[in-house]
Design a protein around this motif. Structure first.
Motif, short mmCIF file in Angstrom:
data_model
loop_
_atom_site.label_atom_id
_atom_site.label_comp_id
_atom_site.label_asym_id
_atom_site.label_seq_id
_atom_site.Cartn_x
_atom_site.Cartn_y
_atom_site.Cartn_z
N ASP A 161 2.34 18.07 -17.77
CA ASP A 161 1.34 19.05 -17.31
C ASP A 161 1.59 20.47 -17.82
OD1 ASP A 161 -0.84 18.02 -16.11
OD2 ASP A 161 -0.20 18.39 -14.05
N ASN A 162 2.15 20.60 -18.99
CA ASN A 162 2.34 21.91 -19.61
C ASN A 162 1.30 22.10 -20.71
OD1 ASN A 162 4.55 22.90 -18.12
ND2 ASN A 162 5.94 21.61 -19.30
N PHE A 163 0.96 23.37 -20.94
CA PHE A 163 -0.02 23.72 -21.96
C PHE A 163 0.56 24.83 -22.81
CE2 PHE A 163 -2.04 22.23 -18.17
CZ PHE A 163 -2.91 21.26 -18.64
N THR A 164 0.45 24.71 -24.13
CA THR A 164 0.92 25.75 -25.04
C THR A 164 -0.30 26.43 -25.66
OG1 THR A 164 2.93 24.52 -25.52
CG2 THR A 164 2.33 26.26 -27.05
N ILE A 165 -0.30 27.75 -25.59
CA ILE A 165 -1.38 28.55 -26.16
C ILE A 165 -0.85 29.21 -27.43
CG2 ILE A 165 -2.96 30.47 -25.81
CD1 ILE A 165 -2.61 29.97 -22.77
N TYR A 166 -1.50 28.93 -28.54
CA TYR A 166 -1.15 29.53 -29.82
C TYR A 166 -2.15 30.64 -30.10
CZ TYR A 166 1.72 25.38 -30.36
OH TYR A 166 2.66 24.40 -30.17
N HIS A 167 -1.63 31.85 -30.31
CA HIS A 167 -2.46 33.02 -30.55
C HIS A 167 -2.62 33.25 -32.05
CE1 HIS A 167 -2.06 34.16 -26.27
NE2 HIS A 167 -0.84 33.64 -26.41
N HIS A 168 -3.63 34.03 -32.44
CA HIS A 168 -3.89 34.29 -33.86
C HIS A 168 -2.72 35.00 -34.53
CE1 HIS A 168 -4.95 38.18 -32.15
NE2 HIS A 168 -4.79 38.68 -33.34
N ASP A 169 -1.92 35.73 -33.76
CA ASP A 169 -0.79 36.46 -34.34
C ASP A 169 0.49 35.64 -34.35
OD1 ASP A 169 -0.26 36.44 -31.65
OD2 ASP A 169 -0.30 38.61 -31.40
N LYS A 170 0.37 34.32 -34.22
CA LYS A 170 1.47 33.36 -34.28
C LYS A 170 2.33 33.33 -33.02
CE LYS A 170 0.31 32.41 -38.52
NZ LYS A 170 -0.78 31.55 -38.71
N LEU A 171 2.01 34.15 -32.04
CA LEU A 171 2.74 34.08 -30.77
C LEU A 171 2.27 32.85 -30.01
CD1 LEU A 171 2.57 37.79 -29.55
CD2 LEU A 171 4.54 36.60 -30.52
N LYS A 172 3.12 32.36 -29.13
CA LYS A 172 2.69 31.25 -28.29
C LYS A 172 3.26 31.42 -26.90
CE LYS A 172 6.24 27.86 -29.46
NZ LYS A 172 6.47 26.51 -29.93
N ASN A 173 2.54 30.90 -25.92
CA ASN A 173 2.96 30.91 -24.53
C ASN A 173 2.84 29.49 -24.01
OD1 ASN A 173 1.14 33.55 -24.93
ND2 ASN A 173 2.92 34.05 -23.72
N THR A 174 3.75 29.11 -23.12
CA THR A 174 3.66 27.81 -22.47
C THR A 174 3.50 28.02 -20.98
OG1 THR A 174 5.03 26.81 -24.18
CG2 THR A 174 4.81 25.59 -22.14
N PHE A 175 2.52 27.29 -20.39
CA PHE A 175 2.23 27.39 -18.97
C PHE A 175 2.22 26.00 -18.37
CE2 PHE A 175 0.05 31.04 -20.81
CZ PHE A 175 0.31 32.05 -19.90
N ASN A 176 2.60 25.91 -17.11
CA ASN A 176 2.31 24.67 -16.40
C ASN A 176 0.92 24.83 -15.78
OD1 ASN A 176 2.51 25.96 -13.86
ND2 ASN A 176 4.67 25.43 -13.67
N ARG A 177 0.40 23.78 -15.20
CA ARG A 177 -0.98 23.78 -14.69
C ARG A 177 -1.21 24.90 -13.68
NH1 ARG A 177 -5.16 20.41 -14.47
NH2 ARG A 177 -4.06 18.82 -15.63
N ILE A 178 -0.33 25.07 -12.72
CA ILE A 178 -0.53 26.08 -11.67
C ILE A 178 -0.46 27.48 -12.25
CG2 ILE A 178 0.45 27.05 -9.55
CD1 ILE A 178 1.23 24.09 -8.86
N ASN A 179 0.53 27.74 -13.12
CA ASN A 179 0.64 29.06 -13.72
C ASN A 179 -0.55 29.36 -14.62
OD1 ASN A 179 3.04 29.64 -12.48
ND2 ASN A 179 4.30 29.03 -14.22
N PHE A 180 -1.07 28.34 -15.28
CA PHE A 180 -2.22 28.54 -16.14
C PHE A 180 -3.43 28.98 -15.32
CE2 PHE A 180 -5.97 27.33 -18.54
CZ PHE A 180 -5.65 27.78 -19.81
N ILE A 181 -3.67 28.31 -14.21
CA ILE A 181 -4.82 28.66 -13.36
C ILE A 181 -4.62 30.03 -12.73
CG2 ILE A 181 -6.05 28.03 -11.25
CD1 ILE A 181 -5.60 25.08 -12.07
N ASN A 182 -3.40 30.34 -12.30
CA ASN A 182 -3.13 31.63 -11.67
C ASN A 182 -3.08 32.78 -12.66
OD1 ASN A 182 -3.01 30.45 -9.15
ND2 ASN A 182 -0.79 30.19 -9.20
N HIS A 183 -2.79 32.47 -13.92
CA HIS A 183 -2.71 33.49 -14.95
C HIS A 183 -4.10 34.08 -15.17
CE1 HIS A 183 -2.04 35.12 -19.04
NE2 HIS A 183 -0.78 35.21 -18.63
N SER A 184 -4.18 35.34 -15.42
CA SER A 184 -5.48 35.98 -15.65
C SER A 184 -6.17 35.32 -16.83
CB SER A 184 -5.30 37.46 -15.91
OG SER A 184 -6.49 38.03 -16.34
N PHE A 185 -7.35 34.73 -16.60
CA PHE A 185 -8.07 34.00 -17.64
C PHE A 185 -8.38 34.91 -18.82
CE2 PHE A 185 -12.03 31.90 -19.24
CZ PHE A 185 -11.40 30.76 -19.69
N SER A 186 -8.65 36.18 -18.58
CA SER A 186 -8.98 37.10 -19.66
C SER A 186 -7.78 37.35 -20.57
CB SER A 186 -9.51 38.42 -19.12
OG SER A 186 -8.50 39.07 -18.37
#
Length: 188
Positions: A161-186
């Motif tokens: 249940d983890n999700f990795t977000i790859y940004h255009h600047d090559k940075l990436k973040n990993t979130f679990n489901r709860i942190n992803f939902i709680n994280h500011s969507f914007s």
């Protein structure tokens, strides 16, 4: 084959260099020009050619095909684009006055091309993003009003249940489901 690289700007970019190199690789030649560089009366174009890695100024006959940006919407350049197109030269990009969203709606109406297109959905919440992550495992998240790929993010569903977000600047973040939902969507 002579390919015209028609752009709204006057100085070729790295993308234009790559296009010219690709044309050369396919045994063609390319010219770079702006619509204001076209002499319709004499049917010649003031242009630039990529020669040994350097853009050289010169003149050319009309190309066999035009690789172009979207036609300009200002009245004068738009008319000039259409005038060049009326010479029987095919253009690679045409919008026909409708937006990408309108094209998507046209294709959604049972078109035979639909099965070849990447599904597009308007997202309102982080929960919706997770639903599509579960359905597709890898998704592209694009801003509603992006330009040339700015703001595009890729989200991959990982194990546990983890999700990795790859940004255009090559940075990436990993979130679990709860942190992803709680994280500011914007901020995603």
């Amino acid at each position: 084959m002579l390919v015209g690289i028609l752009k709204a700007y006057k100085t070729p970019t790295i993308i234009d260099r790559m296009a010219a190199m690709n044309v050369k690789e396919l045994n063609g030649s390319a010219i770079f020009f702006n619509i204001h560089d076209v002499d319709f009366e004499n049917e010649i174009i003031k242009c630039k050619r990529l020669v040994n890695g350097v853009w050289k100024s010169g003149y050319s006959e009309f190309p066999d095909v035009v690789y172009n940006d979207l036609p300009q919407t200002d009245a004068t350049p738009y008319k000039l684009y259409r005038k060049l197109e009326s010479k029987g030269i095919p253009f690679t990009t045409k919008r026909l006055g409708i937006s990408k969203s309108e094209y998507q709606r046209l294709f959604d109406k049972g078109s035979v091309i639909q099965k070849h297109l990447i599904p597009t959905h308007h997202i309102q919440s982080a929960e919706e993003v997770l639903i599509y992550c579960e359905q597709y495992e890898k998704i592209a998240l694009k801003p509603n009003y992006g330009h040339k790929g700015n703001g595009v993010k890729f989200i991959h569903t990982e194990c546990d249940d983890n999700f990795t977000i790859y940004h255009h600047d090559k940075l990436k973040n990993t979130f679990n489901r709860i942190n992803f939902i709680n994280h500011s969507f914007s901020e995603v």
